[in-house]
Design a protein around this motif. Structure first.
Motif, mmCIF file in Angstrom:
data_model
loop_
_atom_site.group_PDB
_atom_site.id
_atom_site.type_symbol
_atom_site.label_atom_id
_atom_site.label_comp_id
_atom_site.label_asym_id
_atom_site.label_seq_id
_atom_site.Cartn_x
_atom_site.Cartn_y
_atom_site.Cartn_z
ATOM 1 N N UNK A 263 16.760 -23.669 16.858
ATOM 2 C CA UNK A 263 16.207 -22.433 16.314
ATOM 3 C C UNK A 263 15.240 -22.776 15.190
ATOM 4 N N UNK A 264 14.012 -22.290 15.296
ATOM 5 C CA UNK A 264 13.000 -22.526 14.281
ATOM 6 C C UNK A 264 12.907 -21.333 13.343
ATOM 7 N N UNK A 265 12.798 -21.608 12.066
ATOM 8 C CA UNK A 265 12.572 -20.563 11.067
ATOM 9 C C UNK A 265 11.228 -20.886 10.424
ATOM 10 N N UNK A 266 10.296 -19.954 10.555
ATOM 11 C CA UNK A 266 8.883 -20.275 10.305
ATOM 12 C C UNK A 266 8.287 -19.389 9.221
ATOM 13 N N UNK A 267 7.524 -20.011 8.313
ATOM 14 C CA UNK A 267 6.752 -19.269 7.323
ATOM 15 C C UNK A 267 5.318 -19.114 7.800
ATOM 16 N N UNK A 268 4.821 -17.863 7.848
ATOM 17 C CA UNK A 268 3.474 -17.586 8.345
ATOM 18 C C UNK A 268 2.422 -17.580 7.253
ATOM 19 N N UNK A 269 2.825 -17.821 6.003
ATOM 20 C CA UNK A 269 1.874 -17.723 4.910
ATOM 21 C C UNK A 269 1.681 -16.283 4.474
ATOM 22 N N UNK A 270 0.903 -16.049 3.413
ATOM 23 C CA UNK A 270 0.770 -14.709 2.837
ATOM 24 C C UNK A 270 -0.078 -13.723 3.636
ATOM 25 N N UNK A 271 -0.872 -14.178 4.580
ATOM 26 C CA UNK A 271 -1.687 -13.189 5.284
ATOM 27 C C UNK A 271 -2.702 -13.759 6.238
ATOM 28 N N UNK A 272 -3.710 -14.468 5.759
ATOM 29 C CA UNK A 272 -4.779 -14.904 6.667
ATOM 30 C C UNK A 272 -4.338 -16.028 7.604
ATOM 31 N N UNK A 273 -4.851 -15.999 8.833
ATOM 32 C CA UNK A 273 -4.483 -17.011 9.815
ATOM 33 C C UNK A 273 -4.852 -18.417 9.363
ATOM 34 N N UNK A 274 -5.888 -18.536 8.540
ATOM 35 C CA UNK A 274 -6.318 -19.876 8.117
ATOM 36 C C UNK A 274 -5.283 -20.546 7.215
ATOM 37 N N UNK A 275 -4.329 -19.757 6.701
ATOM 38 C CA UNK A 275 -3.274 -20.335 5.865
ATOM 39 C C UNK A 275 -2.008 -20.660 6.661
ATOM 40 N N UNK A 276 -2.044 -20.458 7.968
ATOM 41 C CA UNK A 276 -0.919 -20.872 8.816
ATOM 42 C C UNK A 276 -1.085 -22.357 9.113
ATOM 43 N N UNK A 277 -0.039 -23.128 8.951
ATOM 44 C CA UNK A 277 -0.150 -24.576 9.118
ATOM 45 C C UNK A 277 -0.284 -24.955 10.593
ATOM 46 N N UNK A 278 -0.910 -26.088 10.896
ATOM 47 C CA UNK A 278 -0.990 -26.556 12.282
ATOM 48 C C UNK A 278 0.388 -26.739 12.917
ATOM 49 N N UNK A 363 21.168 -26.064 16.455
ATOM 50 C CA UNK A 363 20.472 -26.714 15.336
ATOM 51 C C UNK A 363 19.398 -25.782 14.771
ATOM 52 N N UNK A 364 19.238 -25.802 13.458
ATOM 53 C CA UNK A 364 18.263 -24.941 12.795
ATOM 54 C C UNK A 364 17.262 -25.818 12.061
ATOM 55 N N UNK A 365 15.970 -25.521 12.244
ATOM 56 C CA UNK A 365 14.920 -26.268 11.537
ATOM 57 C C UNK A 365 13.971 -25.280 10.881
ATOM 58 N N UNK A 366 13.666 -25.507 9.625
ATOM 59 C CA UNK A 366 12.778 -24.632 8.858
ATOM 60 C C UNK A 366 11.410 -25.287 8.730
ATOM 61 N N UNK A 367 10.366 -24.538 9.111
ATOM 62 C CA UNK A 367 8.987 -25.028 8.977
ATOM 63 C C UNK A 367 8.345 -24.325 7.789
ATOM 64 N N UNK A 368 7.803 -25.079 6.832
ATOM 65 C CA UNK A 368 7.293 -24.459 5.611
ATOM 66 C C UNK A 368 5.993 -23.697 5.832
ATOM 67 N N UNK A 369 5.750 -22.746 4.938
ATOM 68 C CA UNK A 369 4.500 -21.996 4.942
ATOM 69 C C UNK A 369 3.965 -21.877 3.528
ATOM 70 N N UNK A 370 2.709 -21.501 3.382
ATOM 71 C CA UNK A 370 2.140 -21.252 2.059
ATOM 72 C C UNK A 370 2.852 -20.048 1.468
ATOM 73 N N UNK A 371 3.399 -20.186 0.270
ATOM 74 C CA UNK A 371 4.138 -19.082 -0.347
ATOM 75 C C UNK A 371 3.187 -18.159 -1.103
ATOM 76 N N UNK A 372 3.646 -16.927 -1.340
ATOM 77 C CA UNK A 372 2.844 -15.968 -2.092
ATOM 78 C C UNK A 372 2.572 -16.465 -3.505
#
Length: 502
Positions: A263-278, A363-372
């Motif tokens: 199971x993936x837990x994903x951060x999408x960032x604060x808004x714009x697609x350009x801030x979503x990680x590869x 199994x759980x894996x967390x993928x980081x994102x740009x935080x607010x």
């Protein structure tokens, strides 16, 4: 005395579906008005033909353009606006002369109907009444005898003229749907249905309730044969499935020999697609299910093979259990959050739900994102360049007394403080209360950064001081950064905090 204007619904085509009231008004009208397509006879007049009285004045309102091109300088929109103005002026002459005017409308007058444009232009000048009619989709669902929605299911009515991606997103987020305005849009609509896994079971209905009526599965329709008088019925997802309350055995549905999926837990960032990680982009391209708060789920592009599970903002653990149940059955699932999932996001809720021994194999894996807080800080300069703390003012999961205690501790420690969830419609006093607490320990000229919708089109950034901060301007779209005693501003207005103590 001026005349009275009636917008009269005729139903979808069968004259026997005209209401008694509509029939009475048509039979007594001085003027009968109806729209007609380019080079076509009016379908509305055909439906009501046997009710139109002898001697009634007939006003045919013929469109200047339907699907073709136009030489009008304002294009299609300009040509149609001019047509509606001229049509309204023609009807106004009769109304001013005291005549009763009935505008015939297929289906219901205010449901994708041309009558509404007459209503917009005339109802503020003349006495007006709208008579509802049976809608085309009501006739279509009766034709296929398929329940649309039941219990708490949601029905969405969609025009096929939407962009394909938007159509797919909305189809993925609803239980049942009706798709109107087909014709040339049909191939795009079929593609959106396929992307969202809704093609199987979707039914095409043509000329519902008319003598030429026919219906068949959407997958069997020749795209070149689709007329304007057609629509698609997408029955509710719940058909053929027991209610959620009866699905307690979902954890036992895993096929024999299949392992639980990660199971993936994903951060999408604060808004714009350009801030979503590869890394996140790659992960989203390979999952079968997206689970999350609706605004975050909506940020994930729909594609074939992806099922979306959107829900409200206060059911985090329920969302987490749904995701874990799916992963337990071997489904590839991502739980999405805005910003970083580990900062006031879904990661903690997933681990909370995963404490249940039933999910021990997942199994759980967390993928980081740009935080607010990172986004606001970057826009401001470097306000969190030294030690800092992060808090939420929401008291939904912890008492306000604990929040007050922590505010005092941070203030006494002279840490930069980032504040999430500062206010909401139901929490209107907490920013002022926090401000008062901080002013007990911080100078009034302490630098404060207010970031609103950072990364989005409505973005704004305000630099003020602790004593000048106006709590009434703060809402849930804001993130606050309260500086430490050493936080300072540059001549250009940027904010930074030294890495060393003064």
């Amino acid at each position: 005395m001026t005349g009275r204007l009636y917008g009269v619904g005729l139903g979808p085509g069968d004259p026997e579906l005209i209401t008694l009231k509509a029939a009475r008004l048509i039979a007594a009208a001085d003027v009968i008005a109806f729209h007609a397509g380019v080079g076509k006879q009016s379908n509305a007049r055909r439906i009501a033909a046997d009710l139109i009285p002898e001697g009634a004045i007939e006003e045919e309102l013929r469109y200047p353009v339907t699907t073709g091109t136009t030489a009008h300088p304002g294009g299609y929109a300009g040509a149609m606006a001019e047509f509606y103005e001229e049509s309204a002026a023609r009807l106004a002459v009769h109304l001013e002369a005291g005549r009763t005017v009935v505008v015939l409308a297929e289906g219901d007058p205010l449901f994708y109907g041309s009558y509404m444009y007459m209503h917009d232009r005339l109802s503020d000048r003349f006495e007006t009444e709208v008579v509802p009619g049976v809608t085309s989709f009501a006739a279509a669902t009766a034709t296929v005898a398929s329940p649309l929605v039941r219990q708490t299911d949601v029905l969405t009515i969609l025009p096929g003229t939407l962009d394909e991606a938007e159509l797919a997103r909305r189809l993925a987020d609803t239980d049942g749907a009706i798709i109107m305005k087909l014709g040339r849009t049909f191939p795009k609509v079929v593609s959106a249905l396929r992307q969202t896994g809704r093609l199987d079971g979707a039914l095409y209905v043509e000329r519902a309730s008319m003598p030429e009526e026919r219906w068949l599965p959407v997958a069997d329709v020749d795209p070149g044969s689709v007329p304007y008088f057609s629509l698609i019925v997408v029955p509710t997802r719940s058909l053929g499935r027991p209610p959620a309350a009866d699905r307690e055995g979902v954890r036992d549905e895993r096929p024999k020999g299949m392992s639980a999926a990660e199971l993936l837990v994903i951060g999408l960032g604060p808004g714009p697609d350009r801030w979503i990680t590869p890394e996140v982009t790659e992960a989203l391209a390979n999952v079968q299910h997206i689970v999350g708060y609706a605004p975050y789920v909506n940020r994930v592009p729909q594609r074939e093979g992806l099922t979306r599970h959107a829900s409200g903002n206060t059911v985090e653990v329920d969302r987490a259990r749904l995701a874990l149940d799916l992963a337990l059955k071997g489904e590839r699932v991502a739980v999405v959050s805005g910003g970083d999932a580990g900062i006031f996001g879904m990661a903690a809720a997933v681990f909370e739900a995963a404490e249940d021994e039933a999910y021990a194999d997942v199994p759980v894996r967390v993928l980081p994102g740009v935080s607010a807080v990172q986004a606001v800080a970057a826009r401001a300069g470097a306000p969190i360049g030294g030690d800092f703390a992060v808090m939420s003012l929401s008291d939904r999961l912890k008492p306000w007394s604990l929040i007050e205690q922590r505010l005092r501790a941070v203030a006494e420690a002279d840490l930069v403080l980032a504040i999430y969830n500062p206010a909401s419609r139901s929490r209107t006093t907490q920013v002022a209360e926090a401000q008062a607490i901080l002013l007990e320990h911080r100078a009034g000229d302490t630098v404060v950064v207010v970031g609103r919708d950072v990364g989005r089109d409505e973005e704004s950034l305000t630099v003020t001081t602790l004593e000048k901060l106006d709590p009434d301007t703060i809402d849930m779209k804001c993130l606050l950064i309260i500086g430490a005693s050493g936080t300072r501003t540059t001549s250009a207005g940027q904010v930074w905090t030294p890495r060393f103590a003064d």
